[in-house]
Motif scaffolding. Structure first.
Motif, mmCIF file in Angstrom:
data_model
loop_
_atom_site.group_PDB
_atom_site.id
_atom_site.type_symbol
_atom_site.label_atom_id
_atom_site.label_comp_id
_atom_site.label_asym_id
_atom_site.label_seq_id
_atom_site.Cartn_x
_atom_site.Cartn_y
_atom_site.Cartn_z
ATOM 1 N N ILE A 291 20.038 72.971 86.052
ATOM 2 C CA ILE A 291 19.373 72.001 85.187
ATOM 3 C C ILE A 291 20.093 70.665 85.332
ATOM 4 N N PHE A 292 19.313 69.606 85.609
ATOM 5 C CA PHE A 292 19.870 68.267 85.772
ATOM 6 C C PHE A 292 19.350 67.381 84.642
ATOM 7 N N LEU B 212 25.164 68.755 74.670
ATOM 8 C CA LEU B 212 24.306 69.923 74.868
ATOM 9 C C LEU B 212 25.135 71.194 75.027
ATOM 10 N N LYS B 213 26.239 71.088 75.719
ATOM 11 C CA LYS B 213 27.099 72.267 75.911
ATOM 12 C C LYS B 213 27.691 72.759 74.593
ATOM 13 N N GLN C 64 23.852 76.717 74.704
ATOM 14 C CA GLN C 64 24.868 77.676 75.159
ATOM 15 C C GLN C 64 24.246 79.001 75.574
ATOM 16 N N ALA C 65 23.058 79.291 75.045
ATOM 17 C CA ALA C 65 22.383 80.539 75.376
ATOM 18 C C ALA C 65 21.695 80.498 76.737
ATOM 19 N N LEU C 66 21.538 79.301 77.316
ATOM 20 C CA LEU C 66 20.861 79.182 78.609
ATOM 21 C C LEU C 66 21.767 79.640 79.741
ATOM 22 N N ARG C 67 21.177 80.279 80.741
ATOM 23 C CA ARG C 67 21.948 80.791 81.877
ATOM 24 C C ARG C 67 22.639 79.661 82.629
ATOM 25 N N ALA C 68 21.963 78.534 82.803
ATOM 26 C CA ALA C 68 22.570 77.413 83.535
ATOM 27 C C ALA C 68 23.828 76.920 82.837
ATOM 28 N N GLU D 185 26.621 79.502 83.444
ATOM 29 C CA GLU D 185 27.096 79.570 84.839
ATOM 30 C C GLU D 185 27.628 78.233 85.352
ATOM 31 N N GLY D 186 27.675 77.237 84.486
ATOM 32 C CA GLY D 186 28.228 75.945 84.901
ATOM 33 C C GLY D 186 27.325 75.136 85.796
#
Length: 373
Positions: free
Chosen positions: A270-271, A286-287, A293-297, A300-301
């Motif tokens: 995600i950009f 957002l982080k 925080q629940a998103l996979r991206a 996984e950083g």
């Protein structure tokens, strides 16, 4: 009067004429209002171009008083200033900043001597600058271009929205400013970069990629995806990614999407694009958000802040080629193991504007934003 008298008078007149003739030969001849045709300078050939609207525009002579106006003005100015000496012909332009950044003011010593038009400047204000050419983006043709042309002022429209339009518009600008060799050099710079990236990622697995424009200017946070024909989508595809929002069939502008939709897309990368706030700050916020925080991206950083300098690189400004290069490196680091973005940035500013590495370090590097080393 008898014949002898007439003869005497004739001889006197002839004698006077003989005496005056040498004097008249010594009297300087006054120049005529216009020089003889044999001494006139050769006429300049008219400049004929086909602009972004497909119109044939004929300029009777090279333009010397150029005005840049309309929306997206900084994108036009940043492209035009890649032609050496063009500043001397520009007598006025709209505001070339995005937020507080103004690259043209940084590189043009005569910037403050040019007229600065308001964003809503009308035809009469522009005509007051006595331009012999006005350049603007094609969406302004009806609202602003028409009234200007009605005053007898030539207008050339450019798009500068996609790579292909860049090739076409740079070629047109090369003819307008009598520097077609420079236009060819610029087009070759862009095309060779694009082709090298596309060749490098050919055959690679295409990561599912999401490009989101973050906007909080109205006080409420919104996330948007670009249309399929915009440069942000083109950049993802050229960099070897799969734009996950393609099936959503977004319309002609940014389309707002919900967090639920973002989660459902479950992108590999995600950009985050932010034009008016530092994207690094946005991504850090957002982080820290439990929903993100629940998103996979995020886990996984691979939640990235799209970078830029004075202007973000994810837009159809001349810097989009830097954005494409950086994006390809993020999506396919194995295909670009030796990618050095500092070297790419230096090469870009040297090629487009003749700015050396010292200038970039002093004036450009302090404005870096997003995920840049």
């Amino acid at each position: 009067m008898d014949s002898s008298q007439r003869f005497t008078i004739s001889r006197v007149l002839l004698l006077l004429m003989a005496l005056l003739l040498p004097l008249s030969a010594c009297t300087p001849v006054q120049p005529s209002a216009s020089p003889p045709s044999s001494e006139a300078p050769a006429a300049t050939e008219p400049i004929v171009v086909t602009d972004a609207l497909g119109r044939t525009v004929t300029l009777p002579r090279p333009p010397e008083r150029v005005v840049l106006t309309g929306r997206g003005l900084f994108m036009i100015a940043n492209a035009i200033y890649a032609f050496p000496g063009v500043s001397e012909r520009i007598v006025g332009m709209g505001q070339t900043n995005q937020g507080s950044a103004n690259f043209i003011k940084l590189i043009d010593p005569a910037y403050d001597q040019k007229a600065t038009l308001e964003r809503d400047a009308g035809a009469e204000q522009i005509a007051a600058l006595q331009p012999d050419l006005v350049i603007m983006k094609s969406p302004m043709a009806e609202s602003l271009g028409g009234p200007i042309e009605a005053l007898g002022i030539p207008v050339i429209y450019v798009d500068l929205e996609t790579p292909e339009q860049y090739w076409q518009d740079l070629t047109v600008l090369g003819k307008v400013f009598q520097n077609e060799a420079r236009a060819a050099e610029l087009v070759n710079f862009y095309r060779s970069k694009v082709e090298a990236i596309q060749s490098a990622v050919e055959g690679a697995e295409r990561p599912r990629t999401l490009m989101l424009y973050y906007n909080d200017r109205d006080g409420a946070v919104a996330f948007n995806v670009p249309p399929l024909n915009w440069i942000q989508t083109t950049m993802v595809e050229s960099a070897g990614g799969e734009p996950v929002w393609a099936d959503a069939n977004p319309g002609g502008g940014w389309t707002q999407v919900t967090l639920e939709q973002i989660a459902a897309w479950d992108a590999d990368h995600i950009f985050i694009i932010s034009y008016f706030r530092n994207p690094t700050e946005v991504v850090e916020e957002l982080k820290a958000d439990a929903n993100w925080q629940a998103l996979r991206a995020t886990k996984e950083g691979t939640l990235h802040a799209f970078p830029g300098d004075l202007y973000i690189w994810a837009q159809p400004d001349v810097r989009w080629i830097l954005g494409l290069t950086w994006l390809a490196g993020k999506l396919h680091p194995d295909r670009f193991p030796a990618l050095d973005m500092r070297a790419e940035i230096n090469a870009f500013y040297e090629t487009l504007y003749g700015l050396d590495a010292a200038f970039v370090e002093q004036q450009i590097a302090p404005t870096f934003q997003g995920d840049l080393p």
